[in-house]
Design an enzyme around this catalytic site. Structure first.
Site, PDB file in Angstrom:
ATOM      1  N   LYS A  22       0.840  -1.212   0.000  1.00  0.00           N
ATOM      2  CA  LYS A  22       0.000   0.000   0.000  1.00  0.00           C
ATOM      3  C   LYS A  22       0.870   1.255   0.000  1.00  0.00           C
ATOM      4  O   LYS A  22       0.648   2.183  -0.775  1.00  0.00           O
ATOM      5  CB  LYS A  22      -0.910  -0.012   1.235  1.00  0.00           C
ATOM      6  N   ASN A  23       1.861   1.295   0.883  1.00  0.00           N
ATOM      7  CA  ASN A  23       2.647   2.519   1.038  1.00  0.00           C
ATOM      8  C   ASN A  23       3.587   2.790  -0.124  1.00  0.00           C
ATOM      9  O   ASN A  23       4.142   3.886  -0.229  1.00  0.00           O
ATOM     10  CB  ASN A  23       3.443   2.490   2.353  1.00  0.00           C
ATOM     11  N   ARG A  98      -4.029  10.671   4.812  1.00  0.00           N
ATOM     12  CA  ARG A  98      -2.995  11.705   4.803  1.00  0.00           C
ATOM     13  C   ARG A  98      -2.113  11.671   3.560  1.00  0.00           C
ATOM     14  O   ARG A  98      -1.591  12.694   3.133  1.00  0.00           O
ATOM     15  CB  ARG A  98      -2.114  11.561   6.030  1.00  0.00           C
ATOM     16  N   CYS A 122      -4.441  12.860  13.114  1.00  0.00           N
ATOM     17  CA  CYS A 122      -5.030  11.540  12.986  1.00  0.00           C
ATOM     18  C   CYS A 122      -4.811  10.832  14.301  1.00  0.00           C
ATOM     19  O   CYS A 122      -4.173  11.361  15.197  1.00  0.00           O
ATOM     20  CB  CYS A 122      -4.423  10.771  11.825  1.00  0.00           C
ATOM     21  N   ARG A 127       0.981  14.759  13.256  1.00  0.00           N
ATOM     22  CA  ARG A 127       1.481  14.546  11.892  1.00  0.00           C
ATOM     23  C   ARG A 127       1.430  15.795  11.007  1.00  0.00           C
ATOM     24  O   ARG A 127       0.676  15.864  10.036  1.00  0.00           O
ATOM     25  CB  ARG A 127       0.732  13.388  11.227  1.00  0.00           C
ATOM     26  N   PRO A 128       2.262  16.796  11.326  1.00  0.00           N
ATOM     27  CA  PRO A 128       2.276  18.014  10.508  1.00  0.00           C
ATOM     28  C   PRO A 128       2.887  17.787   9.117  1.00  0.00           C
ATOM     29  O   PRO A 128       3.474  16.736   8.873  1.00  0.00           O
ATOM     30  CB  PRO A 128       3.157  18.958  11.322  1.00  0.00           C
ATOM     31  N   VAL A 129       2.735  18.780   8.229  1.00  0.00           N
ATOM     32  CA  VAL A 129       3.351  18.691   6.900  1.00  0.00           C
ATOM     33  C   VAL A 129       4.325  19.852   6.682  1.00  0.00           C
ATOM     34  O   VAL A 129       4.624  20.228   5.562  1.00  0.00           O
ATOM     35  CB  VAL A 129       2.298  18.656   5.750  1.00  0.00           C
ATOM     36  N   ASP A 130       4.821  20.424   7.796  1.00  0.00           N
ATOM     37  CA  ASP A 130       5.703  21.599   7.702  1.00  0.00           C
ATOM     38  C   ASP A 130       6.944  21.349   6.833  1.00  0.00           C
ATOM     39  O   ASP A 130       7.370  22.232   6.087  1.00  0.00           O
ATOM     40  CB  ASP A 130       6.117  22.064   9.108  1.00  0.00           C
ATOM     41  N   ASP A 312       5.284   0.834  11.815  1.00  0.00           N
ATOM     42  CA  ASP A 312       4.067   0.168  11.345  1.00  0.00           C
ATOM     43  C   ASP A 312       3.984  -1.299  11.787  1.00  0.00           C
ATOM     44  O   ASP A 312       2.981  -1.964  11.515  1.00  0.00           O
ATOM     45  CB  ASP A 312       3.966   0.253   9.814  1.00  0.00           C
ATOM     46  N   ILE A 334       8.703   7.442  16.489  1.00  0.00           N
ATOM     47  CA  ILE A 334       8.250   8.137  15.270  1.00  0.00           C
ATOM     48  C   ILE A 334       6.961   8.928  15.512  1.00  0.00           C
ATOM     49  O   ILE A 334       6.852  10.085  15.121  1.00  0.00           O
ATOM     50  CB  ILE A 334       8.009   7.130  14.109  1.00  0.00           C
ATOM     51  N   ARG A 404      -8.348  -0.487   5.229  1.00  0.00           N
ATOM     52  CA  ARG A 404      -7.513   0.521   4.574  1.00  0.00           C
ATOM     53  C   ARG A 404      -6.187  -0.082   4.113  1.00  0.00           C
ATOM     54  O   ARG A 404      -5.599   0.412   3.153  1.00  0.00           O
ATOM     55  CB  ARG A 404      -7.211   1.678   5.537  1.00  0.00           C
TER      56      ARG A 404
HETATM   57  C1  UD1 Z   1       4.605   7.086   6.204  1.00  0.00           C
HETATM   58  C2  UD1 Z   1       3.746   5.852   6.080  1.00  0.00           C
HETATM   59  C3  UD1 Z   1       3.284   5.388   7.448  1.00  0.00           C
HETATM   60  C4  UD1 Z   1       4.491   5.180   8.361  1.00  0.00           C
HETATM   61  C5  UD1 Z   1       5.370   6.426   8.380  1.00  0.00           C
HETATM   62  C6  UD1 Z   1       6.663   6.228   9.150  1.00  0.00           C
HETATM   63  C7  UD1 Z   1       2.671   6.060   3.922  1.00  0.00           C
HETATM   64  C8  UD1 Z   1       1.425   6.314   3.159  1.00  0.00           C
HETATM   65  N1  UD1 Z   1       2.594   6.166   5.249  1.00  0.00           N
HETATM   66  O1  UD1 Z   1       3.781   8.113   6.777  1.00  0.00           O
HETATM   67  O2  UD1 Z   1       2.588   4.148   7.293  1.00  0.00           O
HETATM   68  O3  UD1 Z   1       4.031   4.926   9.691  1.00  0.00           O
HETATM   69  O4  UD1 Z   1       5.707   6.814   7.039  1.00  0.00           O
HETATM   70  O5  UD1 Z   1       7.382   5.161   8.646  1.00  0.00           O
HETATM   71  O6  UD1 Z   1       3.705   5.726   3.361  1.00  0.00           O
HETATM   72  N2  UD1 Z   1       6.720  14.977  10.349  1.00  0.00           N
HETATM   73  C9  UD1 Z   1       6.852  16.317  10.658  1.00  0.00           C
HETATM   74  N3  UD1 Z   1       6.709  17.227   9.644  1.00  0.00           N
HETATM   75  C10 UD1 Z   1       6.475  16.867   8.348  1.00  0.00           C
HETATM   76  C11 UD1 Z   1       6.358  15.488   8.045  1.00  0.00           C
HETATM   77  C12 UD1 Z   1       6.490  14.572   9.067  1.00  0.00           C
HETATM   78  O7  UD1 Z   1       7.063  16.684  11.805  1.00  0.00           O
HETATM   79  O8  UD1 Z   1       6.372  17.744   7.473  1.00  0.00           O
HETATM   80  C13 UD1 Z   1       6.860  13.975  11.426  1.00  0.00           C
HETATM   81  C14 UD1 Z   1       5.607  13.109  11.630  1.00  0.00           C
HETATM   82  O9  UD1 Z   1       4.669  13.757  12.454  1.00  0.00           O
HETATM   83  C15 UD1 Z   1       6.206  11.886  12.281  1.00  0.00           C
HETATM   84  C16 UD1 Z   1       7.568  11.753  11.576  1.00  0.00           C
HETATM   85  O10 UD1 Z   1       7.861  13.048  11.038  1.00  0.00           O
HETATM   86  O11 UD1 Z   1       6.423  12.105  13.643  1.00  0.00           O
HETATM   87  C17 UD1 Z   1       7.628  10.742  10.459  1.00  0.00           C
HETATM   88  O12 UD1 Z   1       6.522  10.931   9.600  1.00  0.00           O
HETATM   89  P1  UD1 Z   1       6.564  10.574   8.052  1.00  0.00           P
HETATM   90  O13 UD1 Z   1       7.763   9.716   7.782  1.00  0.00           O
HETATM   91  O14 UD1 Z   1       6.402  11.807   7.260  1.00  0.00           O
HETATM   92  O15 UD1 Z   1       5.266   9.681   7.920  1.00  0.00           O
HETATM   93  P2  UD1 Z   1       4.251   9.635   6.707  1.00  0.00           P
HETATM   94  O16 UD1 Z   1       4.961   9.872   5.430  1.00  0.00           O
HETATM   95  O17 UD1 Z   1       3.050  10.473   7.023  1.00  0.00           O
END
Ligand code: UD1
Length: 432
Positions: A22-23, A98, A122, A127-130, A312, A334, A404
């Site tokens: 999936k990922n 997300r 969630c 889980r920010p996107v900054d 995961d 994480i 999912r």
């Molecule tokens: C992806 C996976 C998810 C997995 C995760 C970590 C997919 C669809 N999802 O999620 O199953 O659990 O990787 O292996 O592939 N963060 C920030 N700012 C940002 C982005 C992330 O602070 O802009 C933080 C997140 O809150 C978290 C950490 O970084 O604490 C890692 O998140 P990230 O690797 O981005 O996870 P996803 O890509 O959302």
């Protein structure tokens, strides 16, 4: 709403065919936005998240059509986006998943503009996107946040930049990798995530004509191109699904062959299973996991970015450890709120103490069936695992979380002898 009813206690044995990841499939589908030619993806799992992203891509201009692959070869879908008909990713489609935020970079790179709903929090954390946004700004985009939407503009296109991620992020690495393939000049990404799903995306982008070096490392160098072409790509096997069923074999004292699984993607997790008492056989195309004649032992883990222990698989490993001899310390680094399965496992008799980002699991001789509730995707499977090993009957509600990310879970487990049924439960209400 459906629920699962499981009567535990049967050692699972047999063969499970591992589905496409999936990922990996989600970002690969998004990559179709980067070209006006068809991108054909083989081995796409049939999952709720795939359907959600398909809807979002269709709303942006994608035509999605199935291709016949023949019996047992998995599903292939063709994604064709001759023109982007909308650059708006609506809240209704982003909020349930997300990964939808991954359309931001490709839309911006191809069209110079994108409006994408902020995904919001969630169950497992804020889980920010900054980092996605900061990196796109470094590439010349102007970004504003208004009314819950990210509005990104780069009318003359994105420009290559040096991006040093302050923290490892799978999603930010994928978003920027895709955007950089169509940017002007060179992009250098440092402290990039190294998950196999990123390697899978990068190799597909290379088949589409992208120029990427450093694939498989934490430093990716991309020379932007004016256009990419279509391609045909096979989605990698789901390492999380494989690790999950390996733990199901261990928890029930059975033996399962995971067909199509890749051991090189699961080295850390398999190493921990061996420490806990697994007997593992590896071939080029399968992993077989069972228990040695000794006891199941308590083992400590700490989740980390790849190649560390995957977050995961944390919930599933915890379910396994509830039945181990001795104690296990499980530390989540994480996500800040990824222990919601703990109270549910305790309802089944587990002995678990939470202390900040760690839990101490003291193994108990047996779990007993109980009504429990799934809270997120991987947590759901930890309950399935506990239920398969427990004495008596467990009902698991809110299994839409499971749908999912796990394909044909009931059929796959039944094929190994599990007593598991899916039935409708009218008492619950959706809270997506
Ligand atoms: C992806 C996976 C998810 C997995 C995760 C970590 C997919 C669809 N999802 O999620 O199953 O659990 O990787 O292996 O592939 N963060 C920030 N700012 C940002 C982005 C992330 O602070 O802009 C933080 C997140 O809150 C978290 C950490 O970084 O604490 C890692 O998140 P990230 O690797 O981005 O996870 P996803 O890509 O959302």
């Amino acid at each position: 709403m459906d629920q699962l009813r499981i009567v535990g206690g049967t050692p699972l044995s047999g063969t499970i065919r591992i589905s496409g990841a999936k990922n990996a499939a989600l970002p690969l589908m998004v990559a179709s936005l980067l070209t006006d030619s068809p991108l054909v993806l083989e081995n796409i799992p049939d999952l709720a998240d795939i359907r959600t992203l398909s809807k979002l891509l269709a709303s942006l201009g994608a035509t999605i059509s199935p291709e016949d692959m023949g019996e047992g070869a998995g599903r292939a879908l063709s994604f064709h986006v001759p023109t982007i008909t909308s650059t708006l990713a609506h809240y209704d489609l982003v909020r349930t998943m997300r990964a939808s935020v991954l359309v931001l970079g490709p839309l911006l790179a191809r069209c110079g503009t994108a409006t994408v709903s902020l995904p919001g929090g969630c169950a497992i954390g804020t889980r920010p996107v900054d980092m996605h946004l900061k990196a796109l700004e470094d590439m010349g985009a102007t970004i504003t946040i208004k009314d819950g939407y990210i509005k990104a503009e780069a009318p003359s296109g994105l420009s290559g930049a040096r991006i040093i991620f302050p923290k490892v992020s799978v999603g930010a690495t994928q978003n920027i990798l895709m955007a950089a393939t169509l940017a002007h000049g060179e992009t250098l990404m440092e402290n990039a995530a190294r998950e196999p799903e990123i390697e899978d995306l990068a190799s597909c982008l290379v088949s589409m004509g992208a120029d990427i070096s450093g694939i498989g490392t934490d430093t990716l160098r991309i020379q932007g191109k004016t256009a990419l072409s279509g391609a045909r790509h096979r989605v990698m096997p789901d390492r999380i699904e494989a690790g999950t069923y390996a733990m199901a074999a261990m928890a029930t004292g059975g033996r399962i062959t995971l067909e199509g699984a890749r051991a090189d993607h699961l080295q850390c997790a398999l190493g921990k299973l061996v420490e806990a008492g697994a007997d593992i056989e590896i071939t080029a195309d399968s992993i077989t996991v069972g228990r040695t004649s000794g006891p199941l032992l308590g083992v400590d883990i700490m989740t980390e970015p790849y190649p560390g222990f995957p977050t995961d698989l944390q919930a599933q490993f915890m379910a396994l450890m509830t039945l181990a001899e001795g104690a296990s310390m499980i530390t989540e680094t994480i996500f800040e709120n990824r222990f919601m399965h703990v109270p549910e496992l305790m309802r089944m008799g587990a002995d678990i103490t939470i202390h900040q980002s760690s839990v101490l699991v003291r193994g108990v001789p047996k779990l007993s069936g109980a009504p429990v509730m799934a809270t997120d995707l991987r947590a759901s499977f930890s309950l399935v695992l506990a239920a398969l090993a427990a004495e008596g009957e467990t009902t698991i509600r809110r299994i839409y979380h499971l749908d999912r990310g796990y394909e044909n879970v009931v059929e796959k487990l039944r094929g190994c002898g599990a007593n598991i049924h899916r039935e409708s439960d009218n008492q619950d209400t959706p809270d997506l």
